[in-house]
Design a protein around this motif. Structure first.
Motif, PDB file in Angstrom:
ATOM      1  N   LEU A   4     -70.226  45.150 113.856  1.00  0.00           N
ATOM      2  CA  LEU A   4     -68.900  45.327 114.443  1.00  0.00           C
ATOM      3  C   LEU A   4     -68.682  44.391 115.627  1.00  0.00           C
ATOM      4  O   LEU A   4     -67.549  43.977 115.898  1.00  0.00           O
ATOM      5  CB  LEU A   4     -68.689  46.785 114.857  1.00  0.00           C
ATOM      6  CG  LEU A   4     -68.710  47.791 113.704  1.00  0.00           C
ATOM      7  CD1 LEU A   4     -68.280  49.165 114.182  1.00  0.00           C
ATOM      8  CD2 LEU A   4     -67.821  47.333 112.556  1.00  0.00           C
ATOM      9  N   VAL A   7     -67.514  41.336 114.026  1.00  0.00           N
ATOM     10  CA  VAL A   7     -66.093  41.430 113.692  1.00  0.00           C
ATOM     11  C   VAL A   7     -65.248  41.151 114.929  1.00  0.00           C
ATOM     12  O   VAL A   7     -64.245  40.424 114.872  1.00  0.00           O
ATOM     13  CB  VAL A   7     -65.757  42.817 113.108  1.00  0.00           C
ATOM     14  CG1 VAL A   7     -64.252  42.967 112.901  1.00  0.00           C
ATOM     15  CG2 VAL A   7     -66.479  43.020 111.780  1.00  0.00           C
ATOM     16  N   LEU A  53     -59.880  47.496 113.765  1.00  0.00           N
ATOM     17  CA  LEU A  53     -61.195  47.838 114.305  1.00  0.00           C
ATOM     18  C   LEU A  53     -61.083  48.924 115.374  1.00  0.00           C
ATOM     19  O   LEU A  53     -61.893  49.861 115.406  1.00  0.00           O
ATOM     20  CB  LEU A  53     -61.854  46.590 114.884  1.00  0.00           C
ATOM     21  CG  LEU A  53     -63.256  46.758 115.480  1.00  0.00           C
ATOM     22  CD1 LEU A  53     -64.229  47.286 114.433  1.00  0.00           C
ATOM     23  CD2 LEU A  53     -63.754  45.445 116.062  1.00  0.00           C
ATOM     24  N   GLY A 196     -57.356  51.647 110.107  1.00  0.00           N
ATOM     25  CA  GLY A 196     -58.705  51.789 110.637  1.00  0.00           C
ATOM     26  C   GLY A 196     -59.096  53.238 110.788  1.00  0.00           C
ATOM     27  O   GLY A 196     -60.238  53.637 110.506  1.00  0.00           O
ATOM     28  N   SER A 250     -57.515  43.041 106.728  1.00  0.00           N
ATOM     29  CA  SER A 250     -58.442  43.346 107.822  1.00  0.00           C
ATOM     30  C   SER A 250     -59.246  44.600 107.524  1.00  0.00           C
ATOM     31  O   SER A 250     -60.459  44.653 107.792  1.00  0.00           O
ATOM     32  CB  SER A 250     -57.663  43.527 109.132  1.00  0.00           C
ATOM     33  OG  SER A 250     -56.997  42.338 109.507  1.00  0.00           O
ATOM     34  N   LEU A 254     -63.216  44.657 107.136  1.00  0.00           N
ATOM     35  CA  LEU A 254     -64.054  45.581 107.905  1.00  0.00           C
ATOM     36  C   LEU A 254     -64.932  46.411 106.980  1.00  0.00           C
ATOM     37  O   LEU A 254     -66.122  46.624 107.255  1.00  0.00           O
ATOM     38  CB  LEU A 254     -63.167  46.484 108.765  1.00  0.00           C
ATOM     39  CG  LEU A 254     -63.870  47.584 109.567  1.00  0.00           C
ATOM     40  CD1 LEU A 254     -64.897  46.983 110.527  1.00  0.00           C
ATOM     41  CD2 LEU A 254     -62.853  48.421 110.344  1.00  0.00           C
ATOM     42  N   THR A 257     -67.725  44.304 105.688  1.00  0.00           N
ATOM     43  CA  THR A 257     -68.692  44.070 106.758  1.00  0.00           C
ATOM     44  C   THR A 257     -69.597  45.280 106.952  1.00  0.00           C
ATOM     45  O   THR A 257     -70.809  45.153 107.148  1.00  0.00           O
ATOM     46  CB  THR A 257     -67.966  43.740 108.066  1.00  0.00           C
ATOM     47  OG1 THR A 257     -67.118  42.606 107.871  1.00  0.00           O
ATOM     48  CG2 THR A 257     -68.955  43.421 109.179  1.00  0.00           C
TER      49      THR A 257
END
Length: 371
Positions: A4, A7, A53, A196, A250, A254, A257
């Motif tokens: 993170l 990111v 995020l 998110g 996005s 995320l 990731t």
């Protein structure tokens, strides 16, 4: 969760790329320079990545501590220590330097910078608009999380994720001539934060399985990214659905990731240089526009000489690199001194459970993705 921080690093470097690559006036860039500038114009997507995020991290922290007796005090105390010192520091510098007005300083302290136009105040310092949006989310979301079950929270987050783009469309239809500052308003920027949040809630459901996320993460990222690049540049789309595509891309990025970060391939997203920029990302976001402005002043003669010698692309690269170095240096000093000092206050003020909750969130979140 080192992935993170990576990111965050990507997000802040995208924003710096967007603001830092500026072609000189009255000068023709080379083919490479034009390509660089064209690519930099997509860098604003870094702000949307930050929104997604933030929604993921904040919702996870709130869910993991929702039954705590000092739930509100702990959350707001830590948010204040994390956000206010650096914010007030940059406001003081900008005010002392004459770059912003007293009125803009006042509304920024109240987290109303994104409503500057409505309040009859010029947007004195651009980066503060998105900080205001996040703060409005932080003010309301803890109460919502506290009161709602996971199912109701998912429904609400999904409704906002759909409703915010719908409001952008209504705004375009209702006032097509007044779009310049409309995109700054909070209600037009909640879908990224709530996407998110949706991801954070889903990962904590007992029914969640890793293969469910693995099945959709990459397709969502690829399809949304394709839509983003295809639609960007069309005025009607820029004001409405391009932001939605960016937020979905996005969220997909995320998710990918997180999956990679909790696999045997974690080294791909555990990159030291990206983690470094993630570590200083908040301070760098606050200071980067000022850093580029100071570079313009300090290196004005060098820029002029390069432009006069028909090297405008080199001038553009010098501006970006010098602003990046200056901003990085200031942000690192801020993180290690000003910000760190106040963060230590939070950890040493007798709130032992604050540290425990942070460690729990850091361990639990990957474990929800890992099984």
């Amino acid at each position: 969760m080192p992935e993170l921080d990576s990111v965050r690093g990507i997000a802040i470097l995208s924003v710096l790329f967007f603001h830092g690559v500026s072609p000189p006036l009255h000068a023709e860039l080379s083919t490479f320079g034009r390509l660089l500038f064209t690519l930099s114009q997509y860098g604003w997507a870094g702000v949307n990545l930050f929104f997604v995020l933030s929604g993921f991290l904040i919702t996870g922290i709130l869910l993991d501590s929702s039954r705590s007796p000092d739930y509100f005090r702990r959350f707001y105390f830590r948010r204040a220590l994390r956000i206010l010192p650096a914010l007030y520091g940059i406001l003081l510098i900008l005010l002392a330097g004459g770059w912003i007005s007293f009125r803009f300083t006042a509304i920024s302290i109240l987290f109303l910078a994104n409503f500057a136009a409505v309040l009859g105040v010029g947007l004195g310092y651009g980066p503060l608009w998105s900080l205001a949006v996040e703060e409005h989310f932080y003010m309301i979301w803890p109460l919502v999380v506290r009161l709602c079950s996971a199912r109701k929270l998912m429904i609400l987050a999904a409704a906002v994720s759909i409703g915010s783009p719908f409001l952008r469309i209504l705004n375009l239809v209702g006032s097509p001539a007044h779009q310049h500052f409309a995109f700054l308003y909070t209600w037009f920027n909640l879908d990224g934060l709530c996407l998110g949040a949706l991801l954070a809630i889903w990962l904590r459901l007992p029914s969640f399985r890793r293969h469910q996320l693995a099945r959709i993460a990459l397709p969502v990222m690829v399809v949304s990214s394709a839509a983003f690049f295809f639609l960007a540049g069309r005025p009607w789309a820029d004001a409405t659905v391009v932001t939605s595509a960016c937020n979905l891309a996005s969220a997909g990025f995320l998710s990918c990731t997180l999956l990679i970060g909790t696999s045997n391939w974690s080294f791909l997203v555990d990159r030291p240089i990206l983690k470094f920029f993630g570590f200083i990302s908040y301070g760098l976001y606050l200071v980067h526009v000022l850093a580029f402005h100071l570079s313009d002043i300090l290196l004005s003669h060098q820029f002029a000489a390069l432009i006069a010698s028909a090297k405008p692309t080199l001038a553009t690269l010098l501006r970006f690199s010098s602003g990046l170095v200056l901003g990085t240096g200031i942000a690192y000093l801020s993180r290690r001194s000003l910000e760190a000092r106040f963060l230590r206050v939070g950890y040493s003020s007798g709130r032992a459970r604050v540290s425990s909750a942070t460690e729990t969130a850091s361990v639990d979140a990957p474990n929800h993705v890992g099984p």
